[in-house]
Design an enzyme around this catalytic site. Structure first.
Site, PDB file in Angstrom:
ATOM      1  N   ASP A  17      45.497  36.192   3.494  1.00  0.00           N
ATOM      2  CA  ASP A  17      46.836  36.622   3.071  1.00  0.00           C
ATOM      3  C   ASP A  17      46.805  38.050   2.515  1.00  0.00           C
ATOM      4  OD1 ASP A  17      49.549  36.252   2.743  1.00  0.00           O
ATOM      5  OD2 ASP A  17      49.350  35.373   0.744  1.00  0.00           O
ATOM      6  N   GLY A  18      47.917  38.757   2.713  1.00  0.00           N
ATOM      7  CA  GLY A  18      48.062  40.092   2.128  1.00  0.00           C
ATOM      8  C   GLY A  18      48.192  41.212   3.145  1.00  0.00           C
ATOM      9  N   ASN A  19      48.252  40.854   4.425  1.00  0.00           N
ATOM     10  CA  ASN A  19      48.373  41.899   5.461  1.00  0.00           C
ATOM     11  C   ASN A  19      49.658  42.707   5.310  1.00  0.00           C
ATOM     12  OD1 ASN A  19      46.085  40.828   6.581  1.00  0.00           O
ATOM     13  ND2 ASN A  19      47.102  39.871   8.318  1.00  0.00           N
ATOM     14  N   ARG A  30      54.814  46.218   8.807  1.00  0.00           N
ATOM     15  CA  ARG A  30      53.962  45.060   8.512  1.00  0.00           C
ATOM     16  C   ARG A  30      52.962  44.746   9.629  1.00  0.00           C
ATOM     17  NH1 ARG A  30      55.267  41.430   4.556  1.00  0.00           N
ATOM     18  NH2 ARG A  30      54.419  39.797   5.888  1.00  0.00           N
ATOM     19  N   SER A  62      50.921  29.959  10.187  1.00  0.00           N
ATOM     20  CA  SER A  62      51.365  28.634   9.750  1.00  0.00           C
ATOM     21  C   SER A  62      52.630  28.230  10.494  1.00  0.00           C
ATOM     22  CB  SER A  62      51.631  28.636   8.237  1.00  0.00           C
ATOM     23  OG  SER A  62      52.896  29.222   7.965  1.00  0.00           O
ATOM     24  N   ASN A  65      55.459  30.090   9.401  1.00  0.00           N
ATOM     25  CA  ASN A  65      55.527  31.517   9.729  1.00  0.00           C
ATOM     26  C   ASN A  65      56.479  31.821  10.896  1.00  0.00           C
ATOM     27  OD1 ASN A  65      52.041  32.140   8.883  1.00  0.00           O
ATOM     28  ND2 ASN A  65      53.855  32.499   7.642  1.00  0.00           N
ATOM     29  N   TRP A  66      56.915  30.780  11.617  1.00  0.00           N
ATOM     30  CA  TRP A  66      57.931  30.995  12.667  1.00  0.00           C
ATOM     31  C   TRP A  66      59.223  31.534  12.052  1.00  0.00           C
ATOM     32  CZ3 TRP A  66      56.241  31.106  17.430  1.00  0.00           C
ATOM     33  CH2 TRP A  66      55.228  30.230  17.866  1.00  0.00           C
ATOM     34  N   ARG A  68      59.583  33.971  10.152  1.00  0.00           N
ATOM     35  CA  ARG A  68      59.542  35.431   9.907  1.00  0.00           C
ATOM     36  C   ARG A  68      60.411  36.158  10.936  1.00  0.00           C
ATOM     37  NH1 ARG A  68      53.780  37.184   7.416  1.00  0.00           N
ATOM     38  NH2 ARG A  68      53.680  35.497   5.916  1.00  0.00           N
ATOM     39  N   SER A 178      49.708  26.643   0.617  1.00  0.00           N
ATOM     40  CA  SER A 178      50.652  26.911   1.713  1.00  0.00           C
ATOM     41  C   SER A 178      50.408  26.032   2.948  1.00  0.00           C
ATOM     42  CB  SER A 178      50.620  28.405   2.091  1.00  0.00           C
ATOM     43  OG  SER A 178      50.932  29.204   0.971  1.00  0.00           O
ATOM     44  N   GLU A 189      35.862  23.759  -3.534  1.00  0.00           N
ATOM     45  CA  GLU A 189      35.929  24.743  -4.614  1.00  0.00           C
ATOM     46  C   GLU A 189      36.979  25.766  -4.193  1.00  0.00           C
ATOM     47  OE1 GLU A 189      34.481  24.547  -7.487  1.00  0.00           O
ATOM     48  OE2 GLU A 189      33.396  22.727  -6.907  1.00  0.00           O
TER      49      GLU A 189
HETATM   50  C1  IPE Z   1      49.815  31.504   4.493  1.00  0.00           C
HETATM   51  O1  IPE Z   1      50.328  32.716   4.053  1.00  0.00           O
HETATM   52  C2  IPE Z   1      49.671  31.540   5.986  1.00  0.00           C
HETATM   53  C3  IPE Z   1      48.625  32.418   6.499  1.00  0.00           C
HETATM   54  C4  IPE Z   1      47.846  33.183   5.806  1.00  0.00           C
HETATM   55  C5  IPE Z   1      48.463  32.398   7.930  1.00  0.00           C
HETATM   56  P1  IPE Z   1      51.892  32.925   3.806  1.00  0.00           P
HETATM   57  O2  IPE Z   1      52.043  34.323   3.364  1.00  0.00           O
HETATM   58  O3  IPE Z   1      52.667  32.494   4.982  1.00  0.00           O
HETATM   59  O4  IPE Z   1      52.180  31.883   2.610  1.00  0.00           O
HETATM   60  P2  IPE Z   1      53.286  31.916   1.480  1.00  0.00           P
HETATM   61  O5  IPE Z   1      54.601  32.122   2.161  1.00  0.00           O
HETATM   62  O6  IPE Z   1      52.953  33.053   0.573  1.00  0.00           O
HETATM   63  O7  IPE Z   1      53.152  30.598   0.783  1.00  0.00           O
HETATM   64  C1  IPE Z   2      48.939  36.895   6.167  1.00  0.00           C
HETATM   65  O1  IPE Z   2      49.490  38.037   5.638  1.00  0.00           O
HETATM   66  C2  IPE Z   2      49.082  36.827   7.659  1.00  0.00           C
HETATM   67  C3  IPE Z   2      50.068  35.840   8.116  1.00  0.00           C
HETATM   68  C4  IPE Z   2      50.713  35.006   7.356  1.00  0.00           C
HETATM   69  C5  IPE Z   2      50.321  35.778   9.530  1.00  0.00           C
HETATM   70  P1  IPE Z   2      51.014  38.149   5.243  1.00  0.00           P
HETATM   71  O2  IPE Z   2      51.769  38.661   6.416  1.00  0.00           O
HETATM   72  O3  IPE Z   2      51.519  36.869   4.683  1.00  0.00           O
HETATM   73  O4  IPE Z   2      50.942  39.253   4.121  1.00  0.00           O
HETATM   74  P2  IPE Z   2      51.824  39.334   2.802  1.00  0.00           P
HETATM   75  O5  IPE Z   2      51.610  38.058   2.050  1.00  0.00           O
HETATM   76  O6  IPE Z   2      53.245  39.483   3.249  1.00  0.00           O
HETATM   77  O7  IPE Z   2      51.284  40.516   2.098  1.00  0.00           O
HETATM   78 MG    MG Z   3      51.627  36.135   2.779  1.00  0.00          MG
END
Ligand code: IPE
Ligand code: IPE
Ligand code: MG
Length: 228
Positions: A17-19, A30, A62, A65-66, A68, A178, A189
């Site tokens: 997470d964090g991209n 993004r 996930s 994530n659809w 988005r 998530s 852990e």
């Molecule tokens: C979880 O991250 C899914 C992936 C890293 C693929 P999200 O960014 O979708 O999760 P939430 O929305 O912060 O819970």
């Molecule tokens: C995780 O990064 C990758 C996917 C969920 C596909 P994010 O896209 O959720 O990055 P943030 O949380 O918005 O920074």
């Molecule tokens: Mg995220």
């Protein structure tokens, strides 16, 4: 001292997470964060295999994530396809078996074909089992594993219950699962790191393994004590 398991976790799960925030912080769209994240995936896979991790499960997309923006979803699907295509030879050469878990029916046909191809080609790999979770929902996987749901299987085909997770790492600062491997993480852990996924390095990974090695896993038992 205080250690009851091996130093290197057998099964590592990662919520990458964090991209998006990584890109936003740099004033970029993004999708550029996802491209940077994909580069890190390659290094992490190689590093884990070298370190002796037997199973690595990566959360890439996930089922939620659809929701988005369509451009971001399209960019991700394209990236997955390109990555599987580009990495197939390397995975086979490294002896890494790749499986995709999650619901496959909603993925584009071209992506499904590439996945089937790399799974078939890497299937004999024994160095490490890499699982990439696409259109994955742990609740759906658990539901699909219930006897009553076998009758209507197909919907959840590909969503299976995995071996127990030893170490779950989530980057990006959030402290939640998530909908990733809820059942498998029963005694995992948990390690939540503030570093954004595209900034992960082998040093960060080694730090995670070190932290894991310090943890005492009790599984409900009483702590092991050094006798006086
Ligand atoms: C979880 O991250 C899914 C992936 C890293 C693929 P999200 O960014 O979708 O999760 P939430 O929305 O912060 O819970
Ligand atoms: C995780 O990064 C990758 C996917 C969920 C596909 P994010 O896209 O959720 O990055 P943030 O949380 O918005 O920074
Ligand atoms: Mg995220």
């Amino acid at each position: 001292m205080g250690r009851s398991t091996s130093l290197i976790p057998e099964h590592v799960a990662v919520i990458m997470d964090g991209n998006g925030r990584w890109a936003e912080q740099k004033g970029r769209p993004r999708w550029m964060g996802h491209v940077a994240g994909a580069r890190v995936v390659k290094d992490v896979v190689a590093h884990c295999a070298r370190a002796g991790v037997e199973q690595l499960s990566l959360y890439a997309f996930s089922s939620d994530n659809w929701s988005r923006p369509p451009e971001e979803v399209a960019a991700l699907l394209e990236l997955f396809e390109n990555q599987f295509r580009e990495q197939a030879d390397t995975l086979v050469a490294q002896g890494i078996r790749l499986s995709v878990i999650g619901r496959r029916t909603r993925l584009p046909l071209t992506l499904r074909r590439v996945i089937a191809d790399v799974e078939a080609r890497s299937g004999a790999g024994r160095a490490m089992h890499l699982r990439v979770a696409l259109d994955y929902s742990s609740r759906a996987a658990i539901q699909g594993a219930l006897p009553v749901h076998h009758a209507v299987a197909g919907l959840t085909k590909g969503t299976t219950i995995l071996p127990p997770v030893d170490l779950l790492v989530r980057t990006g600062g959030e402290r939640r699962l998530s909908d990733f491997l809820l059942w498998e993480c029963a005694y995992a852990e948990l390690l939540f790191l503030d570093v954004l996924w595209p900034d992960v390095t082998s040093t960060v990974l080694d730090g995670a393994f070190e932290e894991f090695a310090q943890r005492e896993r009790r599984y409900g038992r009483v702590a092991a004590r050094v006798s006086a």
